[in-house]
Write an enzyme that holds these catalytic residues in place. Structure first.
Site, PDB file in Angstrom:
ATOM      1  N   ASP A   1      29.670  46.019  38.121  1.00  0.00           N
ATOM      2  CA  ASP A   1      29.443  46.030  36.668  1.00  0.00           C
ATOM      3  C   ASP A   1      27.958  45.773  36.381  1.00  0.00           C
ATOM      4  O   ASP A   1      27.374  46.391  35.485  1.00  0.00           O
ATOM      5  CB  ASP A   1      30.287  44.943  35.994  1.00  0.00           C
ATOM      6  CG  ASP A   1      31.674  44.866  36.597  1.00  0.00           C
ATOM      7  OD1 ASP A   1      32.628  45.293  35.957  1.00  0.00           O
ATOM      8  OD2 ASP A   1      31.791  44.415  37.764  1.00  0.00           O
TER       9      ASP A   1
ATOM     10  N   ARG B   1      26.065  48.901  37.128  1.00  0.00           N
ATOM     11  CA  ARG B   1      26.277  49.882  36.051  1.00  0.00           C
ATOM     12  C   ARG B   1      25.429  49.522  34.844  1.00  0.00           C
ATOM     13  O   ARG B   1      24.791  50.381  34.234  1.00  0.00           O
ATOM     14  CB  ARG B   1      27.754  49.863  35.610  1.00  0.00           C
ATOM     15  CG  ARG B   1      28.685  50.617  36.533  1.00  0.00           C
ATOM     16  CD  ARG B   1      30.134  50.441  36.092  1.00  0.00           C
ATOM     17  NE  ARG B   1      31.036  51.165  36.972  1.00  0.00           N
ATOM     18  CZ  ARG B   1      32.283  50.798  37.229  1.00  0.00           C
ATOM     19  NH1 ARG B   1      32.783  49.713  36.689  1.00  0.00           N
ATOM     20  NH2 ARG B   1      33.043  51.526  38.015  1.00  0.00           N
TER      21      ARG B   1
ATOM     22  N   HIS C   1      35.928  39.994  36.429  1.00  0.00           N
ATOM     23  CA  HIS C   1      35.755  41.434  36.614  1.00  0.00           C
ATOM     24  C   HIS C   1      36.915  42.083  35.861  1.00  0.00           C
ATOM     25  O   HIS C   1      38.006  42.260  36.407  1.00  0.00           O
ATOM     26  CB  HIS C   1      35.780  41.789  38.107  1.00  0.00           C
ATOM     27  CG  HIS C   1      35.866  43.277  38.339  1.00  0.00           C
ATOM     28  ND1 HIS C   1      34.879  44.150  37.952  1.00  0.00           N
ATOM     29  CD2 HIS C   1      36.836  44.035  38.902  1.00  0.00           C
ATOM     30  CE1 HIS C   1      35.232  45.372  38.269  1.00  0.00           C
ATOM     31  NE2 HIS C   1      36.423  45.340  38.840  1.00  0.00           N
TER      32      HIS C   1
ATOM     33  N   ARG D   1      51.106  42.521  34.643  1.00  0.00           N
ATOM     34  CA  ARG D   1      49.975  42.243  35.541  1.00  0.00           C
ATOM     35  C   ARG D   1      50.288  41.053  36.445  1.00  0.00           C
ATOM     36  O   ARG D   1      49.906  41.022  37.604  1.00  0.00           O
ATOM     37  CB  ARG D   1      48.721  41.942  34.708  1.00  0.00           C
ATOM     38  CG  ARG D   1      48.041  43.187  34.230  1.00  0.00           C
ATOM     39  CD  ARG D   1      46.716  42.865  33.596  1.00  0.00           C
ATOM     40  NE  ARG D   1      45.694  42.576  34.598  1.00  0.00           N
ATOM     41  CZ  ARG D   1      44.522  42.028  34.320  1.00  0.00           C
ATOM     42  NH1 ARG D   1      44.224  41.692  33.103  1.00  0.00           N
ATOM     43  NH2 ARG D   1      43.639  41.827  35.258  1.00  0.00           N
TER      44      ARG D   1
HETATM   45  P1  NAD Z   1      44.932  52.469  47.960  1.00  0.00           P
HETATM   46  O1  NAD Z   1      46.359  52.458  47.530  1.00  0.00           O
HETATM   47  O2  NAD Z   1      44.239  53.768  48.181  1.00  0.00           O
HETATM   48  O3  NAD Z   1      44.797  51.595  49.301  1.00  0.00           O
HETATM   49  C1  NAD Z   1      45.433  50.377  49.509  1.00  0.00           C
HETATM   50  C2  NAD Z   1      45.663  50.241  50.994  1.00  0.00           C
HETATM   51  O4  NAD Z   1      46.214  48.943  51.240  1.00  0.00           O
HETATM   52  C3  NAD Z   1      46.641  51.274  51.562  1.00  0.00           C
HETATM   53  O5  NAD Z   1      46.061  51.964  52.657  1.00  0.00           O
HETATM   54  C4  NAD Z   1      47.830  50.418  51.992  1.00  0.00           C
HETATM   55  O6  NAD Z   1      48.522  50.942  53.116  1.00  0.00           O
HETATM   56  C5  NAD Z   1      47.139  49.101  52.294  1.00  0.00           C
HETATM   57  N1  NAD Z   1      48.078  47.979  52.327  1.00  0.00           N
HETATM   58  C6  NAD Z   1      49.098  47.722  51.477  1.00  0.00           C
HETATM   59  N2  NAD Z   1      49.771  46.629  51.889  1.00  0.00           N
HETATM   60  C7  NAD Z   1      49.158  46.176  52.989  1.00  0.00           C
HETATM   61  C8  NAD Z   1      49.389  45.085  53.868  1.00  0.00           C
HETATM   62  N3  NAD Z   1      50.396  44.231  53.674  1.00  0.00           N
HETATM   63  N4  NAD Z   1      48.576  44.936  54.926  1.00  0.00           N
HETATM   64  C9  NAD Z   1      47.551  45.794  55.145  1.00  0.00           C
HETATM   65  N5  NAD Z   1      47.287  46.844  54.351  1.00  0.00           N
HETATM   66  C10 NAD Z   1      48.080  47.043  53.289  1.00  0.00           C
HETATM   67  O7  NAD Z   1      44.163  51.604  46.862  1.00  0.00           O
HETATM   68  P2  NAD Z   1      42.578  51.634  46.596  1.00  0.00           P
HETATM   69  O8  NAD Z   1      42.266  52.639  45.555  1.00  0.00           O
HETATM   70  O9  NAD Z   1      41.878  51.676  47.909  1.00  0.00           O
HETATM   71  O10 NAD Z   1      42.376  50.188  45.925  1.00  0.00           O
HETATM   72  C11 NAD Z   1      42.473  49.011  46.700  1.00  0.00           C
HETATM   73  C12 NAD Z   1      42.235  47.792  45.827  1.00  0.00           C
HETATM   74  O11 NAD Z   1      40.874  47.771  45.382  1.00  0.00           O
HETATM   75  C13 NAD Z   1      43.098  47.770  44.557  1.00  0.00           C
HETATM   76  O12 NAD Z   1      43.540  46.442  44.337  1.00  0.00           O
HETATM   77  C14 NAD Z   1      42.123  48.178  43.474  1.00  0.00           C
HETATM   78  O13 NAD Z   1      42.493  47.698  42.206  1.00  0.00           O
HETATM   79  C15 NAD Z   1      40.879  47.492  43.990  1.00  0.00           C
HETATM   80  N6  NAD Z   1      39.620  47.927  43.373  1.00  0.00           N
HETATM   81  C16 NAD Z   1      38.695  46.963  43.157  1.00  0.00           C
HETATM   82  C17 NAD Z   1      37.496  47.263  42.535  1.00  0.00           C
HETATM   83  C18 NAD Z   1      36.514  46.150  42.268  1.00  0.00           C
HETATM   84  O14 NAD Z   1      35.525  46.335  41.552  1.00  0.00           O
HETATM   85  N7  NAD Z   1      36.722  44.984  42.843  1.00  0.00           N
HETATM   86  C19 NAD Z   1      37.200  48.575  42.159  1.00  0.00           C
HETATM   87  C20 NAD Z   1      38.145  49.573  42.434  1.00  0.00           C
HETATM   88  C21 NAD Z   1      39.364  49.227  43.024  1.00  0.00           C
END
Ligand code: NAD
Length: 313
Positions: free
Chosen positions: A147, A150, A174, A87
């Site tokens: 959360d 939910r 989180h 991680r």
């Molecule tokens: P995803 O892979 O579908 O999308 C990530 C995007 O980031 C992609 O389009 C990629 O091209 C872009 N990216 C990567 N490097 C980049 C850069 N240097 N500059 C600009 N863009 C860039 O992933 P996702 O499913 O959309 O998840 C995105 C994030 O949200 C993850 O970190 C995930 O863990 C997080 N997430 C958070 C929560 C929460 O409760 N906070 C919940 C679900 C997911």
């Protein structure tokens, strides 16, 4: 004119964008991604839906230069875990990505609120604060807003009460160390513990199960469909609305504690007042000793992880 720049047009980012369009959240929505072609395609796709919506939102693919006059920059960009990667290694890679995002956003003259959703969200929000040099109030993360939603939904179902009348919060990281301080939960005006005493069909063991379900919801969804995105997309929308409408709403965003609970620098999900200026106030809870210990343990974990990162140049 309300303007949002979204960085990261993956599943989470676009779920937010789609919710924003349907909820008429802002006047202008700019989509940025390292994959510029994808951002252009997503903008096109949303624009084709405009005719069926009640808004005349301006949506286009842009660059960091577009952040200069934005009210909010939402960051959902990130990379997933590689096989065998720890991680912390993943976090280090996301830190490098955030350098390529936060620095140009600041250089654009941006003076609004950073709203971070990328995981681990508490650490990524603290990283954004450090890289941007912005004031504490102007950098926030989605924290435990989802959360909390939910938890209220599940409690509403259990007690057969409208979730809007269940008052309570999931706080902490989180992630695995988040928890519900039950001493702070009320059904309408009535403390939940009193309801348990008065009504034997409701049991603490069931509430513990609900808390566990909330903590594991993301794992369950990921196991079933690969990722979670609609719920968090709507949570981002909720926080963004509190900012744009200057609401003074209490939301469990990830915000720096600034001395609350005797902790200064840690970013963690805790109930804060959110308005046009960001997280303007922490609502410090008077928790039981056991809950306070749990909260501090969660904060210590986040602090240690942040301090293990290599910031470099
Ligand atoms: P995803 O892979 O579908 O999308 C990530 C995007 O980031 C992609 O389009 C990629 O091209 C872009 N990216 C990567 N490097 C980049 C850069 N240097 N500059 C600009 N863009 C860039 O992933 P996702 O499913 O959309 O998840 C995105 C994030 O949200 C993850 O970190 C995930 O863990 C997080 N997430 C958070 C929560 C929460 O409760 N906070 C919940 C679900 C997911």
């Amino acid at each position: 004119m309300k303007k949002i720049v979204l960085v990261g047009t993956g599943m989470v980012g676009m779920s937010f964008a789609y919710a924003a369009l349907n909820q008429n959240l802002c006047d202008e929505l700019v989509l940025c991604d390292i994959n510029e072609k994808r951002a252009r395609g997503e903008a096109q796709d949303l624009n084709h839906g405009l005719a069926f919506s009640k808004t005349s939102m301006k949506i286009y693919a842009g660059t960091y230069a577009d952040c200069g006059d934005a009210d909010i920059v939402v960051i959902c960009a990130g990379v997933g875990q590689k096989p065998g990667e720890t991680r912390l290694q993943l976090l280090q890679r996301n830190l490098e990505i955030f350098k390529t995002i936060v620095n140009p956003v600041v250089e654009s003259g941006f003076d609004g609120i950073f709203l971070v959703a990328t995981n681990p969200v508490d650490i990524m929000t603290r990283i954004t604060r450090k890289l941007s040099g912005f004031s504490n109030s102007k950098v926030i993360g989605t924290g435990t807003t989802l959360d909390t939603a939910r938890m209220r939904y599940l409690l509403g179902d259990y007690f057969d009460i409208d979730p809007r009348n269940i008052h309570g919060y999931v706080i902490g990281e989180h992630g695995d160390s988040e928890f519900v301080p039950w001493s702070q939960v009320t059904i309408g005006p009535k403390p939940i513990r009193d309801e348990l005493m008065d009504n034997p069909k409701f049991r603490m063991e069931d509430l513990d199960k609900i808390e566990e379900n909330v903590r594991h919801a993301a794992y369950e969804i990921i196991e079933a469909k690969g990722a979670t995105y609609y719920g968090i997309g709507m949570a981002i929308c909720r926080v963004a609305r509190a900012i744009l409408q200057d609401e003074n709403s209490i939301l469990t965003i990830s915000a720096r504690l600034c001395g609350a609970y005797g902790i200064e620098k840690v970013y963690v999900g805790n109930p804060c007042v959110v308005n046009r200026e960001g997280a303007v106030r922490r609502i410090e809870l008077t928790m039981m000793n056991k809950e306070l210990r749990q909260f501090k343990e969660s904060c210590d974990l986040l602090d240690k992880t942040f301090n293990d990162l290599e910031f470099g140049q």
